[in-house]
Motif scaffolding. Structure first.
Motif, PDB file in Angstrom:
ATOM      1  N   ASN A   1       0.865  -1.171   0.000  1.00 18.66           N
ATOM      2  CA  ASN A   1       0.000   0.000   0.000  1.00 18.66           C
ATOM      3  C   ASN A   1       0.905   1.226   0.000  1.00 18.66           C
ATOM      4  OD1 ASN A   1      -2.274   1.633   0.208  1.00 18.66           O
ATOM      5  ND2 ASN A   1      -2.279   1.538   2.441  1.00 18.66           N
ATOM      6  N   LEU A   2       0.967   1.920  -1.121  1.00 16.76           N
ATOM      7  CA  LEU A   2       1.843   3.081  -1.280  1.00 16.76           C
ATOM      8  C   LEU A   2       1.087   4.370  -1.003  1.00 16.76           C
ATOM      9  CD1 LEU A   2       3.589   1.991  -4.601  1.00 16.76           C
ATOM     10  CD2 LEU A   2       4.551   1.918  -2.290  1.00 16.76           C
ATOM     11  N   PRO A   3       1.828   5.444  -0.670  1.00 18.79           N
ATOM     12  CA  PRO A   3       1.176   6.750  -0.530  1.00 18.79           C
ATOM     13  C   PRO A   3       0.769   7.285  -1.889  1.00 18.79           C
ATOM     14  CG  PRO A   3       3.545   7.007  -0.409  1.00 18.79           C
ATOM     15  CD  PRO A   3       3.273   5.517  -0.484  1.00 18.79           C
ATOM     16  N   GLU A   4       0.080   8.390  -1.900  1.00 21.16           N
ATOM     17  CA  GLU A   4      -0.310   9.069  -3.140  1.00 21.16           C
ATOM     18  C   GLU A   4       0.659  10.218  -3.403  1.00 21.16           C
ATOM     19  OE1 GLU A   4      -3.057   8.389  -5.102  1.00 21.16           O
ATOM     20  OE2 GLU A   4      -3.526   6.653  -3.846  1.00 21.16           O
ATOM     21  N   VAL A   5       0.916  10.492  -4.678  1.00 19.44           N
ATOM     22  CA  VAL A   5       1.713  11.666  -5.029  1.00 19.44           C
ATOM     23  C   VAL A   5       0.991  12.892  -4.463  1.00 19.44           C
ATOM     24  CG1 VAL A   5       2.518  13.109  -6.942  1.00 19.44           C
ATOM     25  CG2 VAL A   5       2.737  10.610  -7.064  1.00 19.44           C
ATOM     26  N   GLY A   6       1.742  13.757  -3.806  1.00 22.99           N
ATOM     27  CA  GLY A   6       1.169  14.944  -3.181  1.00 22.99           C
ATOM     28  C   GLY A   6       0.924  14.785  -1.688  1.00 22.99           C
ATOM     29  N   ASP A   7       0.948  13.536  -1.181  1.00 21.51           N
ATOM     30  CA  ASP A   7       0.760  13.318   0.257  1.00 21.51           C
ATOM     31  C   ASP A   7       1.903  13.931   1.044  1.00 21.51           C
ATOM     32  OD1 ASP A   7      -1.532  11.841  -0.184  1.00 21.51           O
ATOM     33  OD2 ASP A   7      -0.670   9.908   0.425  1.00 21.51           O
TER      34      ASP A   7
ATOM     35  N   GLU B   1       2.401  -6.167   3.044  1.00 23.69           N
ATOM     36  CA  GLU B   1       1.800  -7.396   3.562  1.00 23.69           C
ATOM     37  C   GLU B   1       2.563  -8.577   2.989  1.00 23.69           C
ATOM     38  OE1 GLU B   1      -2.466  -9.780   3.429  1.00 23.69           O
ATOM     39  OE2 GLU B   1      -2.401  -7.656   2.899  1.00 23.69           O
ATOM     40  N   SER B   2       2.910  -9.492   3.879  1.00 22.76           N
ATOM     41  CA  SER B   2       3.584 -10.714   3.449  1.00 22.76           C
ATOM     42  C   SER B   2       2.714 -11.898   3.825  1.00 22.76           C
ATOM     43  CB  SER B   2       4.951 -10.839   4.136  1.00 22.76           C
ATOM     44  OG  SER B   2       4.792 -11.186   5.503  1.00 22.76           O
ATOM     45  N   VAL B   3       3.214 -13.075   3.542  1.00 21.28           N
ATOM     46  CA  VAL B   3       2.490 -14.275   3.945  1.00 21.28           C
ATOM     47  C   VAL B   3       2.489 -14.411   5.468  1.00 21.28           C
ATOM     48  CG1 VAL B   3       2.873 -15.471   1.769  1.00 21.28           C
ATOM     49  CG2 VAL B   3       4.545 -15.706   3.592  1.00 21.28           C
ATOM     50  N   LYS B   4       3.363 -13.656   6.145  1.00 20.18           N
ATOM     51  CA  LYS B   4       3.481 -13.717   7.608  1.00 20.18           C
ATOM     52  C   LYS B   4       2.671 -12.643   8.338  1.00 20.18           C
ATOM     53  CE  LYS B   4       8.267 -15.375   7.812  1.00 20.18           C
ATOM     54  NZ  LYS B   4       9.592 -15.043   8.342  1.00 20.18           N
ATOM     55  N   ALA B   5       2.701 -11.406   7.846  1.00 17.24           N
ATOM     56  CA  ALA B   5       2.143 -10.285   8.616  1.00 17.24           C
ATOM     57  C   ALA B   5       2.006  -9.046   7.740  1.00 17.24           C
ATOM     58  CB  ALA B   5       3.065  -9.967   9.790  1.00 17.24           C
ATOM     59  N   VAL B   6       1.393  -8.014   8.333  1.00 25.93           N
ATOM     60  CA  VAL B   6       1.349  -6.681   7.726  1.00 25.93           C
ATOM     61  C   VAL B   6       2.242  -5.790   8.576  1.00 25.93           C
ATOM     62  CG1 VAL B   6      -0.094  -4.698   7.157  1.00 25.93           C
ATOM     63  CG2 VAL B   6      -1.000  -7.010   6.875  1.00 25.93           C
TER      64      VAL B   6
ATOM     65  N   VAL C   1      11.996  11.003   6.584  1.00 33.06           N
ATOM     66  CA  VAL C   1      11.998  12.451   6.394  1.00 33.06           C
ATOM     67  C   VAL C   1      10.582  13.000   6.504  1.00 33.06           C
ATOM     68  CG1 VAL C   1      14.013  12.405   4.848  1.00 33.06           C
ATOM     69  CG2 VAL C   1      11.713  12.314   3.878  1.00 33.06           C
ATOM     70  N   SER C   2      10.490  14.296   6.708  1.00 33.05           N
ATOM     71  CA  SER C   2       9.226  15.005   6.530  1.00 33.05           C
ATOM     72  C   SER C   2       9.316  15.716   5.186  1.00 33.05           C
ATOM     73  CB  SER C   2       9.009  16.043   7.640  1.00 33.05           C
ATOM     74  OG  SER C   2       8.792  15.409   8.875  1.00 33.05           O
ATOM     75  N   GLY C   3       8.260  15.618   4.408  1.00 28.46           N
ATOM     76  CA  GLY C   3       8.267  16.238   3.094  1.00 28.46           C
ATOM     77  C   GLY C   3       6.998  15.894   2.340  1.00 28.46           C
ATOM     78  N   THR C   4       7.081  15.923   1.031  1.00 31.43           N
ATOM     79  CA  THR C   4       5.939  15.657   0.161  1.00 31.43           C
ATOM     80  C   THR C   4       6.297  14.538  -0.805  1.00 31.43           C
ATOM     81  OG1 THR C   4       5.290  17.978   0.305  1.00 31.43           O
ATOM     82  CG2 THR C   4       4.345  16.696  -1.490  1.00 31.43           C
ATOM     83  N   VAL C   5       5.392  13.589  -0.977  1.00 34.55           N
ATOM     84  CA  VAL C   5       5.603  12.505  -1.931  1.00 34.55           C
ATOM     85  C   VAL C   5       5.508  13.085  -3.342  1.00 34.55           C
ATOM     86  CG1 VAL C   5       4.707  10.312  -2.803  1.00 34.55           C
ATOM     87  CG2 VAL C   5       4.651  10.793  -0.327  1.00 34.55           C
ATOM     88  N   CYS C   6       6.565  12.904  -4.137  1.00 31.34           N
ATOM     89  CA  CYS C   6       6.560  13.431  -5.507  1.00 31.34           C
ATOM     90  C   CYS C   6       6.526  12.319  -6.549  1.00 31.34           C
ATOM     91  CB  CYS C   6       7.730  14.378  -5.743  1.00 31.34           C
ATOM     92  SG  CYS C   6       9.364  13.653  -5.494  1.00 31.34           S
ATOM     93  N   ALA C   7       6.720  11.063  -6.123  1.00 29.03           N
ATOM     94  CA  ALA C   7       6.624   9.928  -7.040  1.00 29.03           C
ATOM     95  C   ALA C   7       6.463   8.650  -6.221  1.00 29.03           C
ATOM     96  CB  ALA C   7       7.871   9.819  -7.914  1.00 29.03           C
ATOM     97  N   VAL C   8       5.773   7.684  -6.803  1.00 27.66           N
ATOM     98  CA  VAL C   8       5.667   6.352  -6.196  1.00 27.66           C
ATOM     99  C   VAL C   8       6.021   5.317  -7.268  1.00 27.66           C
ATOM    100  CG1 VAL C   8       3.969   6.985  -4.441  1.00 27.66           C
ATOM    101  CG2 VAL C   8       3.187   6.133  -6.645  1.00 27.66           C
ATOM    102  N   ASN C   9       6.490   4.183  -6.828  1.00 27.36           N
ATOM    103  CA  ASN C   9       6.878   3.111  -7.730  1.00 27.36           C
ATOM    104  C   ASN C   9       5.654   2.236  -7.995  1.00 27.36           C
ATOM    105  OD1 ASN C   9       8.074   1.083  -9.168  1.00 27.36           O
ATOM    106  ND2 ASN C   9       9.714   0.707  -7.688  1.00 27.36           N
ATOM    107  N   GLU C  10       4.845   2.650  -8.946  1.00 29.47           N
ATOM    108  CA  GLU C  10       3.580   1.968  -9.231  1.00 29.47           C
ATOM    109  C   GLU C  10       3.767   0.536  -9.709  1.00 29.47           C
ATOM    110  OE1 GLU C  10       0.988   4.364 -11.617  1.00 29.47           O
ATOM    111  OE2 GLU C  10       1.039   6.016 -10.178  1.00 29.47           O
ATOM    112  N   ALA C  11       4.942   0.198 -10.209  1.00 30.92           N
ATOM    113  CA  ALA C  11       5.208  -1.176 -10.644  1.00 30.92           C
ATOM    114  C   ALA C  11       5.055  -2.160  -9.479  1.00 30.92           C
ATOM    115  CB  ALA C  11       6.600  -1.274 -11.250  1.00 30.92           C
ATOM    116  N   LEU C  12       5.274  -1.689  -8.269  1.00 32.92           N
ATOM    117  CA  LEU C  12       5.164  -2.562  -7.092  1.00 32.92           C
ATOM    118  C   LEU C  12       3.728  -2.979  -6.810  1.00 32.92           C
ATOM    119  CD1 LEU C  12       7.674  -0.907  -4.615  1.00 32.92           C
ATOM    120  CD2 LEU C  12       8.046  -2.839  -6.160  1.00 32.92           C
ATOM    121  N   LEU C  13       2.761  -2.221  -7.286  1.00 31.75           N
ATOM    122  CA  LEU C  13       1.363  -2.573  -7.047  1.00 31.75           C
ATOM    123  C   LEU C  13       1.021  -3.903  -7.714  1.00 31.75           C
ATOM    124  CD1 LEU C  13      -0.239   0.953  -7.499  1.00 31.75           C
ATOM    125  CD2 LEU C  13       0.394  -0.189  -5.355  1.00 31.75           C
TER     126      LEU C  13
END
Length: 127
Positions: free
Chosen positions: A43-49, A61-66, A73-85
């Motif tokens: 579960n990734l953040p959204e760009v702009g968060d 989440e794995s086969v074991k746990a979440v 850092v504190s800042g703003t998300v400017c990109a996410v690695n959508e391939a991981l979804l």
């Protein structure tokens, strides 16, 4: 355990890479993914968060746990690695290539460890 020298690390097992223009890229360490086992969902953040240093910005989440993933850092998300979804297992096979998010507008940063200090931390947790 793989710990690239060009990265910085957190005590909660995230890695940080400094990029151009004051951005940073964040992911899970090899140690963290090995402790989790096979990842099945991310579960990734959204760009702009807004993210806050030391607080959860993603979860995995794995086969074991979440588990939460914490922002070094504190800042703003400017990109996410959508391939991981569609391929969360990429973190297992390539933890330092499968970054989770990039942040900019950094206003705070936790005390980060170099590879040697992080290796010592991992060794103490494995003992």
């Amino acid at each position: 355990m793989n710990m690239p020298e060009n990265l910085l690390y957190t005590k909660s097992h995230e890695w940080l890479q400094r990029l151009e223009d004051g951005r940073v890229r964040v992911g899970m360490t090899d140690f963290a993914q090995s402790q989790m086992g096979d990842l099945v969902f991310i579960n990734l953040p959204e760009v702009g968060d807004a993210v806050t240093m030391g607080e959860r910005f993603a979860d995995v989440e794995s086969v074991k746990a979440v588990e939460d993933v914490f922002s070094p850092v504190s800042g703003t998300v400017c990109a996410v690695n959508e391939a991981l979804l569609d391929a969360p297992e990429s973190v297992n096979s390539d933890p330092y290539g499968a970054w989770l998010a990039e942040m900019n507008e950094i206003s705070q940063e936790e005390e980060l460890l170099d590879a040697q200090a992080y290796a010592a931390l991992v060794a103490s947790e494995e003992a």
